[in-house]
Enzyme design. Structure first.
Site, PDB file in Angstrom:
ATOM      1  N   GLU A  83      -4.783  15.304  -8.458  1.00  0.00           N
ATOM      2  CA  GLU A  83      -4.363  16.397  -7.579  1.00  0.00           C
ATOM      3  C   GLU A  83      -4.599  17.763  -8.227  1.00  0.00           C
ATOM      4  OE1 GLU A  83      -0.313  17.986  -5.335  1.00  0.00           O
ATOM      5  OE2 GLU A  83      -0.519  15.874  -5.859  1.00  0.00           O
ATOM      6  N   LYS A 267       9.169  14.525  -5.780  1.00  0.00           N
ATOM      7  CA  LYS A 267       7.754  14.154  -5.887  1.00  0.00           C
ATOM      8  C   LYS A 267       7.015  15.195  -6.709  1.00  0.00           C
ATOM      9  CE  LYS A 267       3.237  14.010  -4.505  1.00  0.00           C
ATOM     10  NZ  LYS A 267       2.194  15.050  -4.645  1.00  0.00           N
ATOM     11  N   ASP A 283       3.909   2.675 -18.096  1.00  0.00           N
ATOM     12  CA  ASP A 283       4.121   2.141 -16.753  1.00  0.00           C
ATOM     13  C   ASP A 283       4.743   3.215 -15.865  1.00  0.00           C
ATOM     14  OD1 ASP A 283       4.814   0.759 -14.476  1.00  0.00           O
ATOM     15  OD2 ASP A 283       5.719  -0.942 -15.512  1.00  0.00           O
ATOM     16  N   HIS A 381      -2.242  26.421  -4.402  1.00  0.00           N
ATOM     17  CA  HIS A 381      -2.739  25.045  -4.313  1.00  0.00           C
ATOM     18  C   HIS A 381      -4.071  24.990  -3.574  1.00  0.00           C
ATOM     19  CE1 HIS A 381      -2.595  20.675  -3.965  1.00  0.00           C
ATOM     20  NE2 HIS A 381      -2.889  20.816  -2.685  1.00  0.00           N
TER      21      HIS A 381
END
Length: 429
Positions: A83, A267, A283, A381
């Site tokens: 991203e 998030k 992980d 962004h």
């Protein structure tokens, strides 16, 4: 060898020049330098041994976040992520933070839980006491399976017993083995210990053991980070630092009270944490699962971070979350780039790695809240995303930057517009 985490003009360098800089800063060997310089850093035979049904390897962009100062030490932070804007936002927030002392971190001992489910009992509270009375025997049985871990100072340290008297499957108890796993993530260790004590637990309770497995809610293995920024540091040409702080607090409060906002808020935090976990071969699913469960521990899904204003008017941000990461075992040892990422970070323990990941998550959260409180999340962004759109449109070489800059200037980052701009550029050429 200490490395300066500030990376001036890094964006202007080519990928090869950036890698040369990092390799020199961290004193990497010629072989280590070559491992990333050449394509296919994960050999196919090695990949074939890591998972099942291998047909190839899948690459992600690997970048480095700069400017981070953690507990007074400069840290270069490898991040594997697809991203755009993630590494840029984290690096810029770290640049602001270092003006006021950087990030302060701490962590608890690396304690993991193994769960042993016992069913087929009619006296769950009596069974609980019986198990607790056999505490020393159970701990001794668990520790008999890993002498190496015991020699390092780890091992099963305690037990807990949780009672569920009225489940849809009848009464049950769940034994928790509390295990210090040292510098391992610990899944295999605690699972093995749970298996080893199962027959003894059945003997003690008269019940039947079903599941014997770790819990990914690693609420005894926490990483914490704190940052403090003054209004002067946060001020821009358009807005005062005081106004930005008020905007950040409003945005944070929204996430604290509303689970729909909290999901997106958290998030964004994991946008910073997960790339560090992936880059180091850990992980990330375990970290994600534990983080979101921890955010719900009060019965209401809420923010993983807290933002406040201290008596001097400075913005203070904190984060606390489970961080089950390791430096030994699994992909952290088998994947060449995971080993290289750990060397670039120069971490000495799993706890330190977890603390740094928490600091990156806090930085990422600040970047998002600051953007939301000022120009909006899309402006920065989408300017970075414009490069991806230019590539999708077929731009190559210098065309990529030219198309991206045009799209960003027009605030119109769409593939069809990128195709039009690219067609115009090529017509003029």
């Amino acid at each position: 060898m200490a490395a300066d985490s500030r990376l001036p003009h890094f964006r202007a360098l080519s990928p090869a020049q950036r890698w040369d800089h990092i390799a020199q800063a961290r004193g990497l060997s010629a072989d280590e330098h070559a491992s990333l310089a050449r394509p296919g850093a994960l050999p196919l035979p090695l990949a074939d041994g890591m998972i099942e049904n291998v047909i190839g390897t899948f690459e992600l962009p690997l970048g480095v976040a700069g400017n981070f100062q953690v507990n007074g030490r400069d840290v270069l932070i490898p991040m594997a992520v697809e991203e755009p804007s993630v590494i840029a936002a984290a690096s810029y927030m770290a640049k602001l933070a270092r003006e006021d002392g950087g990030f302060q971190t701490a962590s608890t001992l690396p304690l993991m839980r193994a769960q042993v489910q016992v069913i087929g009992i009619t006296d769950p509270y009596g069974a609980r006491i019986a198990v607790l009375q056999a505490r020393e025997q159970i701990i001794e049985r668990a520790n008999s399976r890993d002498k190496v871990l015991i020699g390092l100072g780890g091992g099963c340290k305690d037990i807990e017993v949780h009672v569920f008297p009225d489940s849809p499957r009848g009464a049950m108890i769940v034994l928790h083995l509390v295990v210090d796993v040292r510098d391992a993530m610990g899944a295999n260790t605690v699972n093995t210990m749970a298996e080893s004590v199962a027959p003894l637990v059945e003997e003690i309770t008269g019940g039947s053991v079903r599941l014997r497995i770790l819990s990914n809610l690693a609420d005894l293995r926490l990483a914490r980070a704190r940052v403090r920024l003054t209004p002067r540091t946060l001020a821009t040409q358009e807005r005062s630092g005081e106004a930005i702080i008020e905007g950040v607090l409003d945005a944070y409060t929204f996430a604290a009270i509303d689970p729909y906002r909290a999901a997106t808020h958290n998030k964004g935090i994991m946008n910073g944490i997960d790339p560090v976990i992936v880059a180091t071969g850990n992980d990330w699913r375990a970290v994600e699962a534990g983080a979101h469960a921890y955010a719900s521990r009060g019965g209401h899904y809420t923010s993983l971070t807290r933002w406040e204003k201290d008596n001097s008017g400075a913005l203070v941000g904190t984060i606390e979350l489970p961080m089950p990461v390791g430096l030994v075992g699994g992909a952290t040892k088998t994947h060449p780039l995971a080993r290289l990422a750990l060397k670039i970070m120069d971490v000495s323990s799993a706890q330190e790695l977890g603390e740094i990941a928490a600091a990156v998550g806090l930085a990422q959260n600040l970047g998002a809240l600051r953007a939301l409180a000022t120009e909006g999340i899309q402006r920065g962004h989408m300017a970075l995303h414009a490069r991806n759109i230019a590539l999708v449109a077929g731009a190559v070489g210098d065309e990529v930057d030219a198309v991206a800059k045009r799209l960003a200037a027009e605030h119109d980052v769409r593939t069809d517009r990128a195709l039009e701009v690219l067609k115009e550029l090529r017509a003029r050429a």
